[in-house]
Design an enzyme around this catalytic site. Structure first.
Site, mmCIF file in Angstrom:
data_model
loop_
_atom_site.group_PDB
_atom_site.id
_atom_site.type_symbol
_atom_site.label_atom_id
_atom_site.label_comp_id
_atom_site.label_asym_id
_atom_site.label_seq_id
_atom_site.Cartn_x
_atom_site.Cartn_y
_atom_site.Cartn_z
ATOM 1 N N CYS A 65 35.679 37.418 55.116
ATOM 2 C CA CYS A 65 36.390 36.178 55.412
ATOM 3 C C CYS A 65 37.326 36.368 56.608
ATOM 4 C CB CYS A 65 37.113 35.703 54.161
ATOM 5 S SG CYS A 65 37.521 33.949 54.158
ATOM 6 N N HIS A 85 33.166 35.975 49.477
ATOM 7 C CA HIS A 85 34.019 37.004 48.903
ATOM 8 C C HIS A 85 33.332 37.773 47.787
ATOM 9 C CE1 HIS A 85 38.069 35.934 50.586
ATOM 10 N NE2 HIS A 85 37.492 34.766 50.787
ATOM 11 N N GLU A 88 34.294 40.475 46.381
ATOM 12 C CA GLU A 88 35.272 41.055 45.438
ATOM 13 C C GLU A 88 35.660 40.041 44.356
ATOM 14 O OE1 GLU A 88 35.922 39.886 48.344
ATOM 15 O OE2 GLU A 88 37.949 38.988 48.457
#
Lengths: 208, 81, 734
Positions: free
Chosen positions: A85, A190, A192
């Site tokens: 990002c 994302h 994560e």
């Protein structure tokens, strides 16, 4: 050791730290003001967030900090680097990845889960990938570059991930891109935030 | 003291979504325009430099941080204070 | 009535928003007329927003303490124990008036303010929520306001990096001239983390200012928030504060770091009435005095006056007390985070605040005069009798027509447009986001599930404020229970009109009393809150809206029933405790005032809430939902949005309320076919404790239609109507 870079305004640093730990590896902070020796790190991750509040241009100020000089050197010597990002935006502004990320075409922040297609595999980050579901959350995720460079990216197999349904106007539905040497990779989604099923999906785990 | 203004505009070939959205909103107020482009203006104040030095430094600053050549162009204008 | 022995210039009274009576009170306290900076101090600290003068006498009635509440009397936000060494702090706050004037900035700074209330306690903010009430889509400026408010909340929350996990949005004409923007935030304390106080102490300790520089924005912001809107509202623009979320992010990191290093004695954020309220409250709370040098305050404008410094509501600033030997390290930490840290004063023994400007004493005053002696009004109110009727007239309608009507109304459609602008997953802890009926995050140290849900249904408040007040607590606690969560504690934001009008004060009292009784019944104390009064424009007041935030806990984050049908062939049931029946919100959108019949019994409701939670914790419930606004048929249609339909074959469940009437309260629970007997056993055990409980088997999930007895609507059609509702109502924003 996996280096996790932090700028003023980085928000996803703790998330990346947890993701690295849950993959069994050891994370270590890299503060924006300090240079480091690339030989000490097996790979480097630049997390998401709003470095410098997105002042002037997203990623612009972060790209010009001392830590990025070391990141550039690390890239030169083939150290795997992933930008997520805002991290992706910073890598583009640093010249380590082609293109630029501009405002989403609806001019609003978009937060949702998207389906991605693995275009070319990135050995350093995730390996072969057919498709996956990951969440996006960004206001400036529209990938842009000029025609020649776009053709080059496609021809040199630098497209890493594509959106199945383009949420932000990115050219050629590009969600993630690699450098020619394929050690530096950036993506807007994302991983994560998709490590365990209770998060809504666990396709992100293979990226770490 | 020298004041240099850096005008940063989106490249003509790039879709200026902010400009387009502004035109659309003005359209709701019954205002029609031929075009509208949205950019940024940055002011740089120099203490001791001459006009030429200030212009040259401003070009460096613009290239280092202020504009992204992929999607933007810039122009400089100078004023002596 | 105080004797009129002092005469004030009416211009002063108007500028500083002090009433004639209050002026006399001030003169009596000081023994003379107020001078110089004293006007500014009273204006700020005696405003409704800061002093709660109209509401304090009733807020004391709240059920506010039990074993899990950490004693944080008078602190910014309440704190509760979660067990296993973990604690959380949470609060909700209003930013209604600024959001109406400058929607983007007003809403943004609302988020900033509530976050500061949380991290000033030493907690890391880990979740946000927002409760919004807008006017009708076609009302004047409303599209602009909706767009601005959502953008403001998004821009601030996203940049600061705290996930938005839940929200509630209502639309009604009563908010046309005065919108409600309530921001909720929750912060976390791990085992090693200390809860910080704002009570100043330690003679010789430094008073340190940290954060952004002080400017002229927001001067008189607190007193503006305590006033109604009239024709001159446009002129209120300079009183709206300007916020910078990047600064706030740096402030959070800097403050939490110095708190973790144990360098801080006390800390308070500068919110409403800025430096004035923080310094006076810290001093009065600690029973000490302060010497403050206003010229040492880092300022943006070189020509700022002492009064402007006192009243400025520049955002992203904190005041802390430290031992002199710790200042150097504190300064180093804040320097790392690129923030100013300046010593602006010191703690002294005598309990008085002395303000200096460039070494010259400007004023000396006992802080308790302003803080503890603020007026307490017991404004007149009456008890509002029950409005229960015997003859409810349910507006029934064809299933498809009725659902179409609801979905095409802004209240019935998807609010996707709003919450997709919020970052819901930063922090990587979000398990359930804004698209779910409750928001859920995982706790950092133990991995247990913590949930947040917001409450208050304005349509119920419009039927009766006592009913609405209880509903604001019971309904969200049911939403938590059907997902297996135990309600722990409550925060509230009481949005009401002009308290000087007895009929509105009556609504306030009725709501507060019934809310408190409901909280007591479910043993979830009110640990923090906010009051916003004078929500009226040109004498027209908003629906009295006491919004709530309830936090709940569950050990296992993996098994949370879904909101929508997941499994083909599941059996769907309704469990109904029909204490109150209403003609339904559907009647309101058809242009008529709905009535209700019956009254709530808190003891039984508490059994129902606990009983449902226990059933869900047996892990046999696959899908669950509380049936709310617009009734059971609408609730079932929402549950079909996964793409899976339902075949209902049961007339009886609708016989007493039609398709669109409502029961307070009823819930839908689904189990897989082989768990049906097990479920019925659990349900009848609950019925043995609640003999009014009704159990209905609806039918089986599957197929591509919602079939209710003889009527059928394709799920595709429902999906389309639901998702197109927003752009049909707000074309400009689509």
């Amino acid at each position: 050791m996996i280096g996790v870079v932090r700028f003023l305004g980085t928000n996803c640093d703790q998330d990346i730290w947890k993701a690295v730990e849950s993959s069994g590896k050891t994370p270590s902070w890299l503060w924006y003001q300090d240079q480091f020796n690339y030989k000490d790190y097996e790979s480097i991750i630049i997390p998401g967030g709003f470095s410098y509040g997105d002042y002037v241009r997203t990623g612009a100020l972060a790209a010009k900090t001392p830590v990025m000089d070391s990141v550039r050197e690390a890239a030169k010597y083939g150290v795997p680097i992933m930008g997520i990002c805002n991290g992706f935006q910073i890598l583009c502004e640093s010249g380590l990845l082609p293109g630029v990320l501009v405002k989403n075409n609806n001019l609003r922040f978009i937060d949702k889960w998207v389906e991605l297609k693995g275009e070319n595999s990135c050995e350093s980050w995730g390996g072969k990938m057919q498709s996956c579901n990951l969440p996006i959350a960004h206001g400036e995720g529209c990938f842009f570059t000029h025609e020649e460079e776009l053709k080059q990216i496609e021809d040199q197999q630098q497209v890493w991930l594509r959106y199945k349904e383009n949420p932000n106007g990115s050219l050629n539905d590009i969600a993630g891109v690699m450098n020619k040497e394929k050690n530096v990779a950036g993506l807007m989604p994302h991983p994560e935030r998709a490590l365990f099923d209770w998060m809504g999906g666990s396709d992100g785990a293979k990226f770490f | 003291m020298i004041l240099v203004g850096v005008k940063i505009m989106p490249r003509k070939e790039v879709l200026d979504s902010q400009g387009r959205a502004t035109m659309k909103t003005l359209g709701h107020h019954e205002i029609a325009l031929n075009d509208c482009r949205v950019g940024k203006y940055v002011e740089l104040k120099f203490d001791k430099e001459t006009k030429e030095e200030a212009l040259s430094k401003s070009k460096e600053i613009a290239e280092l941080i202020l504009f992204n050549p992929l999607v933007e162009t810039f122009e400089l204008e100078v004023k002596e204070l | 009535m105080v004797q009129n022995s002092f005469k004030a210039d009416p211009k002063y009274l108007k500028t500083y928003r002090i009433s004639e009576d209050e002026y006399q009170m001030i003169c009596k306290l000081l023994g003379r007329e107020p001078e110089g900076l004293e006007w500014a101090l009273f204006s700020a600290l005696w405003s409704e927003h800061c002093s709660y003068k109209s509401s304090k006498v009733h807020l004391r009635k709240f059920y506010s303490k039990n074993d899990i509440v950490v004693d944080a009397e008078g602190e910014n936000a309440g704190v509760i124990h979660l067990g296993q060494g973990e604690q959380v702090s949470f609060k909700m706050e209003s930013h209604n008036h600024p959001s109406f004037i400058s929607p983007h900035q007003g809403a943004a700074t609302g988020v900033g303010g509530i976050l500061r209330d949380i991290f000033t306690m030493g907690a890391r903010p880990i979740a946000l929520g927002n409760y919004l009430c807008f006017g009708e889509p076609k009302a004047d400026r409303m599209s602009l306001i909706v767009d601005g408010v959502v953008r403001g909340i998004a821009d601030y929350g996203n940049c600061v990096g705290v996930p938005m996990i839940t929200g509630q949005t209502n639309f009604h004409s009563s908010y046309n001239g005065n919108v409600l923007v309530n921001a909720f935030a929750l912060g976390y304390f791990g085992k090693e983390d200390q809860v910080y106080s704002s009570k100043a102490h330690g003679t010789g300790n430094y008073v340190v200012y940290v954060g952004a520089k002080t400017g002229k924005d927001g001067v008189h912001g607190a007193s503006m928030a305590s006033e109604s809107f009239d024709e001159d509202s446009e002129d209120k623009k300079p009183t709206v504060q300007i916020g910078d979320p990047f600064y706030e992010k740096l402030l959070i990191e800097g403050c939490l770091e110095v708190m973790k290093l144990d360098l801080v004695e006390a800390i308070q954020d500068m919110g409403a009435a800025g430096l004035t309220s923080s310094s006076f409250e810290m001093s009065d709370g600690g029973g000490v005095g302060l010497h403050l040098h206003l010229d040492k305050v880092p300022a943006r404008d070189s020509d700022i006056t002492p009064e402007e410094i006192l009243l400025s509501e520049s955002q992203e600033r904190m005041l802390l007390i430290c031992k002199p030997e710790n200042f150097a390290k504190i300064s180093e930490v804040f320097d790392k985070w690129d923030l100013d840290a300046a010593v602006i004063g010191e703690v002294v023994d005598e309990k008085e605040i002395t303000l200096f400007w460039k070494g010259e004493k400007q004023l000396k005053i006992d802080p308790s005069v302003l803080v503890e002696n603020a007026p307490r009004y017991n404004r007149s109110y009456d008890e509002i009798p029950s409005k229960s009727v015997q003859d409810l007239k349910i507006l029934d309608s064809d299933l498809k027509d009725g659902l179409n009507k609801i979905y095409s109304h802004i209240e019935g459609g998807s609010k996707n447009w709003i919450y997709q602008q919020y970052d819901q997953r930063v922090g990587a802890r979000t398990a359930k986001d804004c698209s779910s009926s409750i928001g859920v995050v995982s706790l950092p140290e133990t991995g247990r599930a913590l949930s947040v849900v917001l409450g208050c249904r304005p349509y119920v408040m419009r039927m009766h404020p006592g009913l609405g007040g209880a509903d604001a607590v019971i309904y969200p606690s049911l939403e938590l229970a059907v997902k297996g969560f135990k309600s722990l504690a409550v925060t509230d934001c009481l949005n009401f009109g002009n308290p000087e009008k007895p009929e509105l004060m009556s609504e306030f009292v009725a709501a507060v009393e019934s809310m408190s009784e409901a909280c007591k019944a479910i043993d979830a104390p009110v640990i923090s809150g906010n009051v916003s009064l004078y929500n009226e424009t040109l004498e027209k007041n908003v629906t009295s809206t006491p919004s709530t935030g309830i936090v709940g806990i569950k050990d296992d984050i993996q098994n949370i029933p879904s909101d929508k049908f997941q499994q083909n062939g599941d059996v769907a049931f309704v469990l109904r405790l029909p204490q109150v029946k209403t003609e339904g919100c559907y009647k309101e959108i058809c242009g008529e005032q709905p009535k209700y019949s019956g009254e709530l019994n808190n003891k039984e409701l508490s059994e129902f809430v606990t009983g449902l939670k226990e059933i869900v914790l047996k892990n046999i419930i696959t899908t669950s939902k509380v049936s709310g606004n617009f009734g059971l048929a609408f609730t079932l249609s929402k549950m079909c949005m996964s793409g899976m339909g339902l075949k209902v074959d049961n007339q009886e469940v609708f016989s007493s309320q039609g398709l669109f009437g409502e029961s307070l309260y009823e819930v839908v629970l689904c189990v897989s076919k082989n768990q049906k007997e097990g479920f019925l056993q659990l349900a009848s055990e609950l019925k043995s404790k609640l003999n009014q409980l009704e159990i209905y088997e609806l039918g089986t999930t599957g197929g591509s239609n919602l079939e209710i007895n003889s009527q059928s609507v394709p799920v595709d059609h429902l999906f389309k109507e639901y998702n197109q509702s927003w752009e049909k109502n707000f074309e400009v924003l689509a």
